[in-house]
Design an enzyme around this catalytic site. Sequence first.
Site, PDB file in Angstrom:
ATOM      1  N   ASP A 185     -28.776 -15.806  -3.763  1.00 53.65           N
ATOM      2  CA  ASP A 185     -29.475 -16.395  -4.910  1.00 53.65           C
ATOM      3  C   ASP A 185     -29.014 -15.760  -6.207  1.00 53.65           C
ATOM      4  OD1 ASP A 185     -30.737 -13.977  -4.030  1.00 53.65           O
ATOM      5  OD2 ASP A 185     -32.437 -14.415  -5.332  1.00 53.65           O
ATOM      6  N   GLU A 186     -29.212 -16.497  -7.281  1.00 55.93           N
ATOM      7  CA  GLU A 186     -28.995 -16.007  -8.649  1.00 55.93           C
ATOM      8  C   GLU A 186     -27.660 -15.274  -8.811  1.00 55.93           C
ATOM      9  OE1 GLU A 186     -33.623 -15.672 -10.097  1.00 55.93           O
ATOM     10  OE2 GLU A 186     -32.649 -13.824  -9.435  1.00 55.93           O
ATOM     11  N   VAL A 187     -26.613 -15.902  -8.341  1.00 57.20           N
ATOM     12  CA  VAL A 187     -25.267 -15.339  -8.539  1.00 57.20           C
ATOM     13  C   VAL A 187     -24.813 -15.781  -9.925  1.00 57.20           C
ATOM     14  CG1 VAL A 187     -22.990 -15.018  -7.518  1.00 57.20           C
ATOM     15  CG2 VAL A 187     -24.909 -15.659  -6.061  1.00 57.20           C
TER      16      VAL A 187
END
Length: 486
Positions: free
Chosen positions: A148-150
């Site tokens: 997530d949230e790369v």
Amino acid sequence: MEDPVEKTHSLVHLDLKGAPPRLGYFEQLFPLLSSFGATGLLVEYEDMFPYHGQLAHLRAPHAYFPDDIVQLHTLAARNNLIIIPLIQTFGHFEFVLKHDENRAVREIERYPNALCPTHPDAFPLVSRLITQVVELHPNDQFFHIGADEVWHVGKCPRCQEEMETRKMSSSDLFLAWVFKVACWIKKEYPHLTIVMWDDMMRNMPLEKLKSSGLGELVEPMVWQYQAKRFDLPSDVFNRYSAVFDGIWVASAFKGATGSTQFLPPIQHHINNQLTWISVLSEFKHQFKIYRGIALTGWQRYDHYAVLCELLPVAIPCLCLCLRVHSHGSFTESDHDFVSQSLGFSHRINVVPFPRPQVIEQSVSFPGHKIFVGIQMWSNFVCKYQAISNSEGMLGWFSDYLRARNFTNPVQVENIMNSINEVYENLSELRTHLIPWLMEVFYKDTVDEWIGSFVDPILEKLKSVIDECKKQIMIGGRVRDYKKIEY
């Protein structure tokens, strides 16, 4: 016995990248979670896992030992809870990339958030992480790879060259990395069902998702923490159901309403669960398999952030949220049942603002002393804030007046008495909070929480008291007329 792979799950997320509890606390907690309908644990280890060999430097000083992981499984099995380990493999990789040994694998050299998927050392590093974790989870059937949230994908020169050569976008690069990791896991551990966070895929076109190959490899976990209205594309479930057979969702019971939150806004989290129930009733039938929900309990917003709500403080909220999912609604009788089960003499206060609150002395759930202590602390802080914004402080004890030693002792004495009472109460509470916290957490967590939240307030109070004493000694005399401006 029901197959744990086919069972619809209610997972409780244990975020160990901040305030990891001692194993003894889990022994008290797991029976309670099971009694309220939890069926499993989503365990996000970060630096608490007992890495060894080339990865030994990733271990926190107080990391669990291999025997602790075995004990964790024993306690979970005793309470009919499955375990799903969660190991980040792309973004939120700070616990790895903060070390000099791994700095070269950063996507952006000055940021420790995401690894570079084209660096030759990236995949060997991630595969070693996964291998060591799976070795201590030999019988678990799910594995969560994060992703997530790369925020930084395709930024380094190596990635840009790769993207240009292969005519790829940053989203293509993201999918290619996840595909590579998932393929390797499936080859090495074919018994595992791979789970990943969905947010990086939410806005990708259907054809791109289909061509990625991930539909045969992973199951997305769709997370949303808002209370009423979810920030999701209107067609997201239609696209996902055309690609993935199985799906999970994720709500929150703490750690999702502010990085410095210390008491969860319970009504917000209850509403979040109810909204998920409504959304799922409309969309879950589109999938061949609806796996269940994970109730996330974030302990930090990232590896570098301060601690938010401690786990014991959020147990009432967690039990209420589990009750919502086990019954599909939230009624007054549900509220009463959970409150009475946890030892509250009245209904659990689901709206923590405004403070002060009634302090419950009869509660009896695991970590209840911390729950009571942090409520007391929050009340003292509110009293301090009220004094700081009072007419007395603003009208007779402003920075301007103090800098010129031009204060009225009558007003200053009143201010000092009020501040001193809060200081003494908070100082006394500090002596109780430390051993209460030590019952559940390791010393570094106790030092961090006290050092982040209690001691700074005590220091501010002490500085005001010292300034009051100074001004009282001056006694309202004008010592230098040149300093007074009219």
